[in-house]
Design a protein around this motif. Structure first.
Motif, PDB file in Angstrom:
ATOM      1  N   LEU A 100     -17.529   6.022  36.064  1.00  0.00           N
ATOM      2  CA  LEU A 100     -17.289   6.252  37.492  1.00  0.00           C
ATOM      3  C   LEU A 100     -17.489   4.959  38.283  1.00  0.00           C
TER       4      LEU A 100
ATOM      5  N   VAL B   5     -14.448   2.800  37.900  1.00  0.00           N
ATOM      6  CA  VAL B   5     -13.294   3.205  38.709  1.00  0.00           C
ATOM      7  C   VAL B   5     -13.497   2.854  40.182  1.00  0.00           C
ATOM      8  N   PHE B   6     -14.688   3.166  40.699  1.00  0.00           N
ATOM      9  CA  PHE B   6     -14.896   3.046  42.146  1.00  0.00           C
ATOM     10  C   PHE B   6     -15.468   1.686  42.569  1.00  0.00           C
TER      11      PHE B   6
ATOM     12  N   LYS C 234     -24.999  15.799  43.882  1.00  0.00           N
ATOM     13  CA  LYS C 234     -23.619  15.636  43.427  1.00  0.00           C
ATOM     14  C   LYS C 234     -23.328  14.141  43.299  1.00  0.00           C
ATOM     15  N   PRO C 235     -22.455  13.769  42.366  1.00  0.00           N
ATOM     16  CA  PRO C 235     -22.153  12.342  42.234  1.00  0.00           C
ATOM     17  C   PRO C 235     -21.447  11.811  43.479  1.00  0.00           C
TER      18      PRO C 235
ATOM     19  N   LYS D 154     -20.399   7.912  45.713  1.00  0.00           N
ATOM     20  CA  LYS D 154     -20.495   6.470  45.867  1.00  0.00           C
ATOM     21  C   LYS D 154     -21.710   6.193  46.751  1.00  0.00           C
TER      22      LYS D 154
ATOM     23  N   LEU E 255     -20.061  23.433  37.907  1.00  0.00           N
ATOM     24  CA  LEU E 255     -20.845  22.686  36.923  1.00  0.00           C
ATOM     25  C   LEU E 255     -22.234  23.285  36.870  1.00  0.00           C
TER      26      LEU E 255
ATOM     27  N   LYS F 296     -16.971  23.192  44.227  1.00  0.00           N
ATOM     28  CA  LYS F 296     -16.196  22.818  45.385  1.00  0.00           C
ATOM     29  C   LYS F 296     -15.438  24.041  45.872  1.00  0.00           C
TER      30      LYS F 296
ATOM     31  N   LEU G   6     -10.635  22.055  49.800  1.00  0.00           N
ATOM     32  CA  LEU G   6     -10.424  20.640  49.521  1.00  0.00           C
ATOM     33  C   LEU G   6     -11.588  19.780  49.968  1.00  0.00           C
TER      34      LEU G   6
ATOM     35  N   ALA H 105      -8.695   6.125  36.361  1.00  0.00           N
ATOM     36  CA  ALA H 105      -8.868   7.464  36.933  1.00  0.00           C
ATOM     37  C   ALA H 105      -8.261   8.521  36.013  1.00  0.00           C
TER      38      ALA H 105
ATOM     39  N   VAL I  97     -13.006   1.299  47.180  1.00  0.00           N
ATOM     40  CA  VAL I  97     -12.046   2.094  46.411  1.00  0.00           C
ATOM     41  C   VAL I  97     -12.122   3.547  46.866  1.00  0.00           C
ATOM     42  N   SER I  98     -10.975   4.073  47.313  1.00  0.00           N
ATOM     43  CA  SER I  98     -10.864   5.500  47.645  1.00  0.00           C
ATOM     44  C   SER I  98      -9.680   6.057  46.865  1.00  0.00           C
ATOM     45  N   ILE I  99      -9.878   7.243  46.315  1.00  0.00           N
ATOM     46  CA  ILE I  99      -8.829   7.844  45.485  1.00  0.00           C
ATOM     47  C   ILE I  99      -8.399   9.175  46.104  1.00  0.00           C
TER      48      ILE I  99
ATOM     49  N   ARG J 217      -3.593  18.257  44.820  1.00  0.00           N
ATOM     50  CA  ARG J 217      -3.840  19.425  43.959  1.00  0.00           C
ATOM     51  C   ARG J 217      -2.530  20.046  43.497  1.00  0.00           C
TER      52      ARG J 217
ATOM     53  N   ASP K 187     -11.877  15.835  35.528  1.00  0.00           N
ATOM     54  CA  ASP K 187     -13.299  16.062  35.271  1.00  0.00           C
ATOM     55  C   ASP K 187     -14.000  16.486  36.564  1.00  0.00           C
ATOM     56  N   PRO K 188     -14.858  17.513  36.497  1.00  0.00           N
ATOM     57  CA  PRO K 188     -15.453  18.044  37.737  1.00  0.00           C
ATOM     58  C   PRO K 188     -16.326  17.032  38.485  1.00  0.00           C
ATOM     59  N   ASN K 189     -17.032  16.174  37.761  1.00  0.00           N
ATOM     60  CA  ASN K 189     -17.834  15.153  38.457  1.00  0.00           C
ATOM     61  C   ASN K 189     -16.929  14.163  39.190  1.00  0.00           C
ATOM     62  N   PHE K 190     -15.819  13.799  38.546  1.00  0.00           N
ATOM     63  CA  PHE K 190     -14.855  12.892  39.177  1.00  0.00           C
ATOM     64  C   PHE K 190     -14.275  13.535  40.443  1.00  0.00           C
ATOM     65  N   LYS K 191     -14.006  14.836  40.345  1.00  0.00           N
ATOM     66  CA  LYS K 191     -13.421  15.529  41.496  1.00  0.00           C
ATOM     67  C   LYS K 191     -14.351  15.532  42.707  1.00  0.00           C
ATOM     68  N   MET K 192     -15.656  15.452  42.433  1.00  0.00           N
ATOM     69  CA  MET K 192     -16.616  15.418  43.543  1.00  0.00           C
ATOM     70  C   MET K 192     -16.521  14.103  44.320  1.00  0.00           C
ATOM     71  N   MET K 193     -15.905  13.095  43.730  1.00  0.00           N
ATOM     72  CA  MET K 193     -15.921  11.772  44.345  1.00  0.00           C
ATOM     73  C   MET K 193     -14.584  11.338  44.929  1.00  0.00           C
ATOM     74  N   ILE K 194     -13.597  12.212  44.839  1.00  0.00           N
ATOM     75  CA  ILE K 194     -12.279  11.847  45.348  1.00  0.00           C
ATOM     76  C   ILE K 194     -11.932  12.719  46.549  1.00  0.00           C
TER      77      ILE K 194
ATOM     78  N   GLU L  67      -9.322  15.265  47.773  1.00  0.00           N
ATOM     79  CA  GLU L  67      -8.200  16.098  47.316  1.00  0.00           C
ATOM     80  C   GLU L  67      -7.357  16.502  48.514  1.00  0.00           C
ATOM     81  N   LYS L  68      -6.065  16.505  48.294  1.00  0.00           N
ATOM     82  CA  LYS L  68      -5.116  16.879  49.361  1.00  0.00           C
ATOM     83  C   LYS L  68      -4.394  18.148  48.968  1.00  0.00           C
TER      84      LYS L  68
END
Lengths: 660, 159
Positions: free
Chosen positions: A30, A33-34, A45-46, A48, A286, A322, A325, B40, B132-134, B138, B149-156, B158-159
């Motif tokens: 992570l 990536v970031f 929660k994870p 930045k 999770l 979640k 969105l 990603a 960095v923003s991703i 959906r 991955d659910p942890n990754f989804k917490m950090m992006i 989503e539109k």
């Protein structure tokens, strides 16, 4: 450019991060990536770090290496907002935003989210924590209460030590150190992967040294000093059972000897720990189930030898999910049973059970604006097994007591522009009395009695804070600033109440003492250029007003206004030149008041004069896998009194690290 | 004097026009965002079965960038109409993204354009400065059968 490529190549050799699916957080991938550190210590929660709704500092493995330090408190000592003082070679103390106490019970220290708190005294025994510097990915320092996530004792802040993950990372290193004070120190870290689904990381380390010179310490405070030492071992295994389920099992042990002459307490401690964790990606989010047991054996070797054993069992369950969105939620439950027995309790056992339930809601309101609210309710039931000494005037029913604690954390993060971030935060946290505060019963020769107070209330910490961060993109620099106001209500202290007469005995009993307010400002500037040059400077100011109840004697547990330095300036400079690294860090701090125990007079005030101290480190990478280091701690003075204890001697450390 | 000034102003104006014409021409893909997108996509829970194919709509430079970033996948140059059966298609402009979306509903369309993600045409967009923003669509993820991955989804976002 060549330097950048070389460094990157080295990192790839020593520490290859395996992109993998994760029920636990894959920090390395992570972060990759970031392009910035990732944390879970703010909300569970994870996130930045730049978006976390708390005031957080991250110390990376690079920072650890460049500090040249051989222990975690020395690595952290130059961080803005942290107070550092050392009582003896093996007894460093850290506190966040003042309120330093011996055995600081206000700071919660975790390793990968597991508390390594010694629950009996409410203390962090740094030297016995089973983690080696070479296996640490990052150290996360949260300033301000965070009880809504971590529960009791995350009162002044939280330090979470995040290690490399045995499943995703390969960390292999051996480090040997020697130096002044006849230091002999070594550590080893090794990671083994079995296929793609099992990873095991093992680590061990130990040190032995001579105590600092005790020439200036009163003779009565320098009796029976121990030879400082520590030894730790840890094994951490993780198994990807299915693509959606992960199981981990961890065990560790530590032992240490330290001296605390200000209170006549040489101490020999041992700890054992075991932890198992099941994490699953399910249809409801999770899900994480986490159990750990911490066992501490505390041997107090002062004028009256005492022993206590503390066993803490803790089970936590949480679900992170979640909705829609822009809304993330975390709900959690925790049960903890903690008991202590031994001579401190005259052979009896006191214990408590806590039941906790809590939740977190993170709402991305608009691009660049997020609001996080967390709430937690703790219920504690105290109990006692065995004989309550008749001379205490208490009965078993005195311990039949309970308390509720409602904590919250609320934070609004607003990215005003690409370069400006504002954070507004409010938090309520708790400092729980230790089992020693609640239940000790120690008859002391000379007709006195040290007595716990089962009716002791926790300290409630209320904190309001506004932060502003600015990035100077063209300069590669960041400005971080914070203003906070904190109220501590129901402060308490060990043996700190008004002594009273019970029969022939004078009773010294733990008591709630009153309240205290703090106002503080922190400003930090930091820069790192691609050319290898880096610098930082920070200033922190804190002013404290105590409202201590009448009749309470001034002492180490009741004089926070005087015992917190008002002004601290930290500074650092560094340069990387090909295979060389040069770094220096320093601190100036204003005077403060400390106390030294005297058998006849009680706590005697000692003024610790303002001082400046600086450390320097030179590192040389001999090959991609072998590096040498030379560190000088306390460049400016051969001896330095950091608290009313043993003066700290200058240290010179020579180290060799082999990574493979 | 006046004529000299007029000539100078005309020159500056023409230079500006030339500059703006150059700016509106299709640019090459930014290696940094392609690399971040590739990383990603490592967080996709069900990895594409090798040899997964990535189509690049662009020139040789774009192809080279994609090949260096998507090391584990088969990367080939192509057009928006060539992506059938591919795991992903990298495009340079919103027009190409729209065309690719129309032609390949079940392929991950990677165009570095947040509005494209907003309308569900592109799977992923990345901002690299200052942080960095991703952004992930959906709808596009669902259409391409991709789950992160659910942890990754917490950090992006989503539109």
């Amino acid at each position: 450019m060549r330097r950048y490529l070389t460094t990157t190549a080295c990192a790839a050799v020593f520490l290859s991060t395996v992109p993998a699916l994760a029920q636990t957080v894959n920090y390395g991938s992570l972060e990759d990536v970031f392009s910035e550190p990732v944390t879970t210590s703010a909300t569970g929660k994870p996130q930045k770090v730049s978006e976390a709704p708390v005031n957080m500092e991250i110390i990376t493995q690079d920072d650890i290496r460049r500090s040249g330090a051989d222990n975690i408190p020395d690595v952290l000592q130059f961080l803005v907002g942290l107070d550092f003082r050392r009582s003896s070679f093996n007894d460093p103390e850290l506190s966040i935003r003042g309120y330093d106490q011996p055995w600081n019970p206000r700071l919660l220290v975790l390793v990968n989210g597991r508390p390594v708190y010694e629950d009996f005294y409410g203390d962090v025994v740094w030297a016995a924590i089973p983690v080696q510097l070479d296996e640490i990915r990052q150290i996360e320092v949260v300033k301000g209460p965070n009880s809504a996530l971590f529960g009791f004792n995350a009162a002044s802040g939280v330090i979470n030590i995040v290690t490399y993950d045995p499943l995703y990372d390969r960390a292999n290193a051996v480090t040997l150190r020697t130096g002044t004070q006849a230091l002999r120190e070594g550590s080893a870290v090794a990671t083994v992967h079995i296929g793609d689904t099992i990873g095991v990381r093992m680590s061990a380390g130990g040190m032995e040294a001579d105590e600092f010179k005790v020439n200036d310490v009163p003779a009565e405070n320098a009796v029976g000093l121990l030879h400082p030492m520590s030894g730790t071992f840890n094994i951490d295994g993780r198994w990807q059972v299915t693509p959606d389920v992960q199981f981990s099992l961890e065990g560790g042990a530590g032992t240490m000897k330290r001296n605390f002459p200000a209170d006549e307490t040489p101490e020999y401690d041992k700890t054992d720990t075991i932890r198992s964790r099941l994490s699953a990606n399910t249809g409801i989010g999770l899900v994480d189930l986490d159990f750990y047991r911490n066992v501490w054996q505390i041997n107090y070797l002062g004028s009256q030898a005492q022993h206590a054993t503390d066993i803490a069992d803790d089970f936590r369950a949480s679900d992170l999910f979640k909705i829609g969105l822009s809304n993330s939620f975390r709900i959690g439950f925790e049960y903890k049973y903690n008991e202590a027995y031994g001579e401190f309790l005259s052979g009896s056992t006191d214990y408590y059970s806590t039941y906790s339930i809590g939740g977190m809601w993170n709402w991305d309101i608009a691009p660049g604006v997020s609001l996080t609210n967390a709430l937690r309710e703790d219920y504690l039931q105290l109990g006692f097994k065995g004989m309550v000494l008749p001379i205490t005037g208490q009965t078993a029913s005195s311990y039949d007591t309970s308390l509720n604690a409602l904590s919250f954390n609320s934070g609004l993060v607003y990215s005003v522009s690409d370069e400006d971030v504002v954070r507004l935060m409010a938090a309520r946290g708790f400092q729980l009395p230790s089992l020693d505060d609640l239940g000790q019963q120690i008859p002391v020769p000379g007709n006195s009695l040290d007595l716990g107070q089962p009716a002791l209330k926790p300290t409630v910490v209320l904190n309001f804070e506004a932060d502003y961060d600015h990035t100077f993109t063209r300069l590669g620099a960041t400005l971080r600033s914070a203003v906070f106001r904190q109220n501590n209500n129901g402060l308490f202290g060990y043996d700190a109440g008004v002594p009273y007469q019970l029969g022939v005995n004078t009773v010294y009993q733990s008591a709630n003492l009153g309240s205290s307010d703090e106002t503080g400002v922190e400003i930090a500037l930091k820069s790192a250029s691609r050319a290898g040059f880096r610098w930082n400077v920070s200033y922190s100011y804190a002013t404290i007003t105590d409202h201590i109840d009448s009749g309470i004697a001034a002492g180490v547990y009741s004089t926070y206004a005087g015992s917190t330095p008002q002004n601290i300036v930290d500074f650092g400079i560094g340069y990387t030149l090909d295979r060389w690294e040069f770094d220096a860090q320093g601190r100036w701090q204003s005077k403060f008041l400390d106390y030294r125990f005297n058998a006849a007079l009680g706590y005697v005030p000692v003024t610790i004069a303002n001082y400046v101290t600086a450390n320097a480190h030179v590192g040389f990478r001999v090959t991609d896998g072998v590096s040498l280091g030379l560190t000088v701690e306390q460049l400016e003075a051969e001896h330095l009194l950091e608290r009313a204890s043993i003066p700290v001697d200058r240290r010179i450390i020579v180290s060799t690290t082999v990574k493979f | 004097m006046m004529r000299t000034l007029l000539a100078f102003v005309t020159l500056v104006f023409m230079a500006g026009l030339a500059g703006s014409a150059e700016a509106s021409a299709p640019a090459n893909v930014d290696p940094k965002w392609v690399l971040i997108v590739a990383k990603a996509l490592d967080f996709v829970t069900r990895k594409p079965v090798p040899p997964a194919k990535v189509i690049v709509v662009g020139d040789a430079a774009d192809l080279a960038v994609a090949r260096s970033s998507f090391g584990k996948m088969e990367v080939a140059a192509g057009t928006v109409g060539d992506a059938a059966g591919a795991f992903a298609i990298i495009v340079n402009t919103p027009e190409e993204a729209r065309a690719a979306h129309a032609a390949n509903a079940n392929v991950a369309i990677i165009g570095n354009n947040e509005p494209c993600v907003e309308v569900g045409a592109c799977l992923i967009a990345v901002e690299t400065q200052p942080k960095v923003s991703i952004y992930v669509s959906r709808a596009a993820a669902l259409a391409a059968g991709i789950e992160f991955d659910p942890n990754f989804k917490m950090m992006i976002t989503e539109k």
